[in-house]
Design an enzyme around this catalytic site. Structure first.
Site, mmCIF file in Angstrom:
data_model
loop_
_atom_site.group_PDB
_atom_site.id
_atom_site.type_symbol
_atom_site.label_atom_id
_atom_site.label_comp_id
_atom_site.label_asym_id
_atom_site.label_seq_id
_atom_site.Cartn_x
_atom_site.Cartn_y
_atom_site.Cartn_z
ATOM 1 N N CYS A 122 0.817 -1.228 0.000
ATOM 2 C CA CYS A 122 0.000 0.000 0.000
ATOM 3 C C CYS A 122 0.850 1.277 0.000
ATOM 4 C CB CYS A 122 -0.937 0.018 1.197
ATOM 5 S SG CYS A 122 -1.963 -1.444 1.281
ATOM 6 N N HIS A 264 -3.276 7.092 3.164
ATOM 7 C CA HIS A 264 -3.694 5.812 2.575
ATOM 8 C C HIS A 264 -5.085 5.477 3.112
ATOM 9 C CE1 HIS A 264 -3.908 1.765 1.307
ATOM 10 N NE2 HIS A 264 -3.666 1.232 2.493
ATOM 11 N N ASN A 294 -10.141 -0.217 0.193
ATOM 12 C CA ASN A 294 -8.686 -0.105 0.214
ATOM 13 C C ASN A 294 -8.128 -0.669 -1.092
ATOM 14 O OD1 ASN A 294 -5.955 -0.461 0.626
ATOM 15 N ND2 ASN A 294 -6.144 -1.554 2.565
HETATM 16 O O1 UT7 Z 1 -3.803 -1.541 3.722
HETATM 17 C C1 UT7 Z 1 -2.898 -1.737 4.731
HETATM 18 C C2 UT7 Z 1 -3.048 -2.949 5.530
HETATM 19 N N1 UT7 Z 1 -4.291 -3.231 6.179
HETATM 20 C C3 UT7 Z 1 -4.924 -2.419 7.055
HETATM 21 O O2 UT7 Z 1 -4.658 -1.279 7.198
HETATM 22 C C4 UT7 Z 1 -5.987 -3.024 7.901
HETATM 23 C C5 UT7 Z 1 -5.968 -2.470 9.277
HETATM 24 N N2 UT7 Z 1 -6.954 -3.098 10.124
HETATM 25 C C6 UT7 Z 1 -8.280 -2.878 10.027
HETATM 26 O O3 UT7 Z 1 -8.733 -2.089 9.216
HETATM 27 C C7 UT7 Z 1 -9.167 -3.580 11.005
HETATM 28 O O4 UT7 Z 1 -8.378 -4.304 11.902
HETATM 29 C C8 UT7 Z 1 -10.203 -4.535 10.342
HETATM 30 C C9 UT7 Z 1 -11.274 -3.749 9.626
HETATM 31 C C10 UT7 Z 1 -9.516 -5.464 9.355
HETATM 32 C C11 UT7 Z 1 -10.906 -5.362 11.415
HETATM 33 O O5 UT7 Z 1 -11.508 -4.490 12.362
HETATM 34 P P1 UT7 Z 1 -11.206 -4.617 13.927
HETATM 35 O O6 UT7 Z 1 -12.035 -3.616 14.580
HETATM 36 O O7 UT7 Z 1 -9.738 -4.575 14.148
HETATM 37 O O8 UT7 Z 1 -11.790 -6.051 14.232
HETATM 38 P P2 UT7 Z 1 -11.062 -7.294 14.936
HETATM 39 O O9 UT7 Z 1 -10.282 -8.053 13.916
HETATM 40 O O10 UT7 Z 1 -10.386 -6.856 16.184
HETATM 41 O O11 UT7 Z 1 -12.330 -8.137 15.347
HETATM 42 C C12 UT7 Z 1 -13.292 -7.663 16.326
HETATM 43 C C13 UT7 Z 1 -14.468 -8.605 16.340
HETATM 44 C C14 UT7 Z 1 -14.046 -10.076 16.442
HETATM 45 O O12 UT7 Z 1 -15.029 -10.745 17.202
HETATM 46 P P3 UT7 Z 1 -14.785 -11.059 18.767
HETATM 47 O O13 UT7 Z 1 -13.532 -11.877 18.821
HETATM 48 O O14 UT7 Z 1 -14.629 -9.709 19.425
HETATM 49 O O15 UT7 Z 1 -16.026 -11.797 19.145
HETATM 50 C C15 UT7 Z 1 -14.101 -10.564 15.039
HETATM 51 O O16 UT7 Z 1 -14.335 -11.946 14.927
HETATM 52 O O17 UT7 Z 1 -15.199 -8.501 15.120
HETATM 53 C C16 UT7 Z 1 -15.291 -9.784 14.489
HETATM 54 N N3 UT7 Z 1 -15.232 -9.558 13.052
HETATM 55 C C17 UT7 Z 1 -16.324 -9.411 12.298
HETATM 56 N N4 UT7 Z 1 -17.640 -9.409 12.590
HETATM 57 C C18 UT7 Z 1 -18.496 -9.215 11.585
HETATM 58 C C19 UT7 Z 1 -14.124 -9.457 12.268
HETATM 59 N N5 UT7 Z 1 -14.495 -9.234 10.994
HETATM 60 C C20 UT7 Z 1 -15.856 -9.205 10.993
HETATM 61 C C21 UT7 Z 1 -16.813 -9.011 9.971
HETATM 62 N N6 UT7 Z 1 -18.121 -9.006 10.324
HETATM 63 N N7 UT7 Z 1 -16.470 -8.783 8.681
#
Ligand code: UT7
Length: 337
Positions: A122, A264, A294
């Site tokens: 990215c 970004h 993204n």
């Molecule tokens: O481009 C450069 C590289 N990438 C990035 O910049 C990505 C950076 N990270 C992010 O944007 C975020 O971490 C994400 C959008 C990918 C994920 O969001 P988050 O708020 O960090 O979620 P998380 O992975 O910490 O998950 C929180 C909860 C989990 O459930 P529990 O364990 O709290 O029960 C996940 O299982 O949300 C759950 N979850 C979802 N629920 C519904 C994760 N993805 C989803 C989903 N729908 N799509």
């Protein structure tokens, strides 16, 4: 006499197909993957993304890049023959060999150029722009095409709900030209960094020379992106803030003097956290991820293109571009438009 580098033209291109959160949620449900429109919007700020149909030659990575490049050439008032170097930033190349830059060269007919790809994920567009600037400062090039283009949908693991919701396809391109040193409109400063010890946070396990794609690995989606989103989120906020400050510091420019901040576009919460740390108002931050998601190396040039074409960005304004990505890589460029 010394030289400086200036962006003289910009363009972008996206595939036709829109994939809304609602459609994506329905599509994932077919694969027993649970998510919701609300979760995606609340946690990322994304409403829809574009998805390329690579069966259609017009929507391959290099074809999107070529469309963006033609628009940039037109704005710069240049022809493809004027380009003496092509830098294509991508982590989803048309083919591993040859480079996407060479495929694009053929499509636009830039017969006087030499062409290469850069993979900084990215951060690729920022790395490409700084590389172009160096060739201009050294006197080796006059006119360089820098493209950031991706067809990430091809390497997205559509059964991993924690990553597949953020990515999209598209391309952005700029023409960078030699101008006299001290010209008002030019690249003012930059800062690049990477931290290879964090490579495992975001990678594609198979398909490179380390690990061949076998039917078993294919079935496990090892040829698709694996991302530890939560960890990247934390590093991203810190690194984007640091890169922004280091780049401003090199010109001794205080952040209040900036007209626009172009980060970004990975997650609206990351952008807001960085703006907050920099004490920079969100109404001067360019955000278009709600419509495109993204698009990795394409986010910054396409957001910039949109704002140039709708008149938000005007000549003489000071702009800070700031990216991070797999590697982990990061970098920022300060310029006067
Ligand atoms: O481009 C450069 C590289 N990438 C990035 O910049 C990505 C950076 N990270 C992010 O944007 C975020 O971490 C994400 C959008 C990918 C994920 O969001 P988050 O708020 O960090 O979620 P998380 O992975 O910490 O998950 C929180 C909860 C989990 O459930 P529990 O364990 O709290 O029960 C996940 O299982 O949300 C759950 N979850 C979802 N629920 C519904 C994760 N993805 C989803 C989903 N729908 N799509």
């Amino acid at each position: 006499m010394g030289y400086a580098a200036r962006i003289t033209g910009i363009g972008s291109a996206f595939p036709e197909k829109h994939l809304s959160n609602e459609e994506l949620t329905r599509m994932l449900a077919h694969h027993d993957v649970e998510t919701s429109e609300k979760w995606i919007l609340d946690r990322t700020g994304i409403r829809e993304r574009r998805v390329a149909n690579v069966e259609n030659e017009a929507e391959t990575n290099s074809s999107l890049g070529a469309r963006a490049a033609r628009k940039a050439l037109k704005m710069a008032g240049r022809k493809a023959d004027d380009i003496d170097q092509i830098i294509y930033a991508t982590c989803s190349p048309d083919t591993l060999l040859p480079s996407t830059a060479c495929w694009l060269q053929k499509k636009i007919g830039a017969s006087n150029a030499w062409a290469m790809d850069i993979n900084a994920a990215c951060s690729g567009f920022i790395y490409g722009l700084v590389t172009a600037q160096q060739f201009i400062l050294s006197g080796q090039a006059r006119t360089i095409l820098v493209v950031g283009g991706e067809v990430l949908s091809q390497i997205t693991n559509w059964s991993d709900r924690s990553s597949c919701i953020i990515f999209g396809d598209g391309a952005g391109a700029v023409i960078v030209e030699r101008v006299p040193a001290g010209s008002r409109q030019r690249i003012l400063s930059s800062h690049l960094t990477s931290n290879g010890s964090l490579s495992m946070l975001f990678y594609v396990p198979a398909g490179g020379s380390n690990l061949e794609v076998t039917p078993e690995r294919y079935a496990k989606n090892l040829h698709k992106m694996r991302m530890n989103g939560r960890e990247i989120f934390k590093v991203a906020v810190r690194t984007l803030t640091e890169c922004a400050l280091r780049t401003l510091e090199k010109r001794r420019l205080s952040i209040e003097r900036l007209d626009w901040f172009v980060p970004h576009q990975a997650n609206l919460r990351i952008i807001e956290a960085v703006a907050n740390r920099l004490a920079f108002p969100m109404d001067r931050v360019l955000v278009n991820l709600e419509r495109y998601g993204n698009t990795s190396a394409a986010t910054i040039p396409s957001a910039l293109d949109e704002a140039v074409r709708d008149g938000r960005i005007r000549e003489g304004q000071t702009i800070l571009l700031d990216a991070f990505g797999a590697g982990l890589t990061a970098g920022a460029v300060l310029l006067r438009w």
